[in-house]
Design a protein around this motif. Sequence first.
Motif, PDB file in Angstrom:
ATOM      1  N   GLY A  17       0.789  -1.228   0.000  1.00  0.00           N
ATOM      2  CA  GLY A  17       0.000   0.000   0.000  1.00  0.00           C
ATOM      3  C   GLY A  17       0.815   1.269   0.000  1.00  0.00           C
ATOM      4  N   VAL A  18       2.129   1.170   0.273  1.00  0.00           N
ATOM      5  CA  VAL A  18       2.953   2.386   0.345  1.00  0.00           C
ATOM      6  C   VAL A  18       3.939   2.503  -0.822  1.00  0.00           C
ATOM      7  N   VAL A  19       3.878   1.577  -1.754  1.00  0.00           N
ATOM      8  CA  VAL A  19       4.769   1.637  -2.917  1.00  0.00           C
ATOM      9  C   VAL A  19       4.323   2.774  -3.826  1.00  0.00           C
ATOM     10  N   GLY A  20       5.250   3.669  -4.145  1.00  0.00           N
ATOM     11  CA  GLY A  20       4.924   4.831  -4.967  1.00  0.00           C
ATOM     12  C   GLY A  20       4.780   4.509  -6.445  1.00  0.00           C
ATOM     13  N   GLU A  21       4.307   5.488  -7.197  1.00  0.00           N
ATOM     14  CA  GLU A  21       4.024   5.287  -8.620  1.00  0.00           C
ATOM     15  C   GLU A  21       5.285   4.990  -9.422  1.00  0.00           C
ATOM     16  N   GLU A  22       6.374   5.689  -9.133  1.00  0.00           N
ATOM     17  CA  GLU A  22       7.614   5.436  -9.890  1.00  0.00           C
ATOM     18  C   GLU A  22       8.111   4.018  -9.656  1.00  0.00           C
ATOM     19  N   VAL A  35       8.667   0.916 -12.318  1.00  0.00           N
ATOM     20  CA  VAL A  35       9.954   0.243 -12.471  1.00  0.00           C
ATOM     21  C   VAL A  35       9.826  -1.259 -12.248  1.00  0.00           C
ATOM     22  N   CYS A  36       8.978  -1.638 -11.304  1.00  0.00           N
ATOM     23  CA  CYS A  36       8.823  -3.053 -10.955  1.00  0.00           C
ATOM     24  C   CYS A  36       7.690  -3.738 -11.715  1.00  0.00           C
ATOM     25  N   GLY A  37       7.053  -3.030 -12.644  1.00  0.00           N
ATOM     26  CA  GLY A  37       6.037  -3.660 -13.485  1.00  0.00           C
ATOM     27  C   GLY A  37       4.759  -4.010 -12.763  1.00  0.00           C
ATOM     28  N   VAL A  38       4.437  -3.279 -11.706  1.00  0.00           N
ATOM     29  CA  VAL A  38       3.205  -3.537 -10.961  1.00  0.00           C
ATOM     30  C   VAL A  38       2.011  -3.022 -11.767  1.00  0.00           C
ATOM     31  N   ALA A  79      11.485  -8.418  -5.746  1.00  0.00           N
ATOM     32  CA  ALA A  79      12.349  -8.940  -6.806  1.00  0.00           C
ATOM     33  C   ALA A  79      13.014  -7.805  -7.575  1.00  0.00           C
ATOM     34  N   GLY A  80      12.249  -6.738  -7.855  1.00  0.00           N
ATOM     35  CA  GLY A  80      12.808  -5.606  -8.586  1.00  0.00           C
ATOM     36  C   GLY A  80      13.907  -4.895  -7.807  1.00  0.00           C
ATOM     37  N   LEU A  81      13.680  -4.690  -6.507  1.00  0.00           N
ATOM     38  CA  LEU A  81      14.690  -4.023  -5.684  1.00  0.00           C
ATOM     39  C   LEU A  81      15.947  -4.877  -5.543  1.00  0.00           C
ATOM     40  N   ARG A  82      15.774  -6.192  -5.405  1.00  0.00           N
ATOM     41  CA  ARG A  82      16.962  -7.060  -5.333  1.00  0.00           C
ATOM     42  C   ARG A  82      17.792  -6.938  -6.614  1.00  0.00           C
ATOM     43  N   ALA A  83      17.104  -6.941  -7.738  1.00  0.00           N
ATOM     44  CA  ALA A  83      17.819  -6.852  -9.010  1.00  0.00           C
ATOM     45  C   ALA A  83      18.544  -5.519  -9.148  1.00  0.00           C
ATOM     46  N   LEU A  84      17.918  -4.439  -8.685  1.00  0.00           N
ATOM     47  CA  LEU A  84      18.567  -3.128  -8.743  1.00  0.00           C
ATOM     48  C   LEU A  84      19.778  -3.074  -7.821  1.00  0.00           C
ATOM     49  N   ILE A  85      19.651  -3.631  -6.630  1.00  0.00           N
ATOM     50  CA  ILE A  85      20.781  -3.657  -5.694  1.00  0.00           C
ATOM     51  C   ILE A  85      21.945  -4.436  -6.291  1.00  0.00           C
ATOM     52  N   ALA A 124      14.263  -0.152 -18.985  1.00  0.00           N
ATOM     53  CA  ALA A 124      14.272  -0.777 -17.665  1.00  0.00           C
ATOM     54  C   ALA A 124      12.852  -1.002 -17.185  1.00  0.00           C
ATOM     55  N   SER A 125      12.543  -2.212 -16.782  1.00  0.00           N
ATOM     56  CA  SER A 125      11.207  -2.554 -16.308  1.00  0.00           C
ATOM     57  C   SER A 125      11.295  -3.745 -15.397  1.00  0.00           C
ATOM     58  N   ALA A 126      10.234  -3.973 -14.651  1.00  0.00           N
ATOM     59  CA  ALA A 126      10.252  -5.103 -13.730  1.00  0.00           C
ATOM     60  C   ALA A 126      10.347  -6.409 -14.481  1.00  0.00           C
ATOM     61  N   GLY A 127       9.769  -6.494 -15.681  1.00  0.00           N
ATOM     62  CA  GLY A 127       9.840  -7.750 -16.413  1.00  0.00           C
ATOM     63  C   GLY A 127      11.266  -8.183 -16.610  1.00  0.00           C
ATOM     64  N   SER A 128      12.153  -7.230 -17.020  1.00  0.00           N
ATOM     65  CA  SER A 128      13.548  -7.589 -17.228  1.00  0.00           C
ATOM     66  C   SER A 128      14.256  -7.828 -15.916  1.00  0.00           C
ATOM     67  N   LEU A 129      13.866  -7.081 -14.863  1.00  0.00           N
ATOM     68  CA  LEU A 129      14.498  -7.276 -13.569  1.00  0.00           C
ATOM     69  C   LEU A 129      14.203  -8.656 -13.031  1.00  0.00           C
TER      70      LEU A 129
END
Length: 326
Positions: free
Chosen positions: A33-38, A42-45, A60-66, A130-135
């Motif tokens: 509920g607190v995940v922002g629009e950007e 990025v994570c393909g939500v 999963a998206g944040l792990r890939a970015l890290i 860059a998108s969540a699908g690729s991440l």
Amino acid sequence: MAQEAAEAKINALSVELKLLRKGVGVQAKNLPGVVGEELRAVCGVREDDNPGTVRAKVLAGLRALIDKLPESQRKTARIVLGFGTGADQRYTARLELLGTGADRNIRTMQRRADDVVYLIAEAAYETPSASAGSLVSSEGPWHTSALAVRLTLSGAAAEVFETRRIVSHVAGLEEIEHGVSLARPVSTTGEPDLDGLGIDVVSGGEVHSVRMVSSTRVAFRLRPPRSLDAGEQHEFFFRIRLEELPAPFYCCTPEFPCESFELNVRFDRQEPPQRIWRIDGDLSKDAGDPVPARKPLFLDNAGEVHTGFHDLQPARSYGVGWQPAH
């Protein structure tokens, strides 16, 4: 103009990540509920994603970015966002983990946290596509969110109880690959029999495509009762009975990322080991080597040791090793 637009996106995502890191960070119950629009973009939500799917995609998206960050920044990034820290460890307490030696000035640690958040946001926009699908796809079709193993030793024999929860990264996931190392070589001709190898699937699906991938390793596929959607979780539980362990250690060496691994080893009270140590992120070929200096572990009054790991990396080994009594 393009550069200004990119910087605006990076700054907007940085603001969202700073909000996300508050409290217990990514471990917050209200994370979806607190995940922002950007970050959602990025994570393909998608708008119709349920909360479980939102959580899985964002993690999963944040792990890939890290993982895109320089190695020296990855640990800081995980601490700042709350990966692998205590479930009740709030942001200010996590900040203290960033201090080294005498350098524990709160402003310095806050600056490190802000810097790494900016680097994560920057990594999200390295390429226009860059998108969540690729991440997510970079981590494979699924990952393990939780693995719990109870190993009981009796003389040379061993019994393993494994509970594994996986998260699908794709729509229509129908099976996961699994493998077990055996102590003694067996015939690689003909179709192997799981019952004969001492492997029982107790709940969560069925096994098929059993095959020997080497003379001492069997692979098989676990099929859940129904196919899984992206972000959906499923749990398997099975038991392995071995006449003999392959070596005096037990490790998880994941093919895909694993969020957490809890291992409990109960040793034979008649033949306790001379010493026990923790194997934490070793190369697989080094996991059984007793020479490297490692953190010692000690038996409790029940003759057991318990240890846990977080954010396990593929192709690295995590577990417990020991020196037998004789």
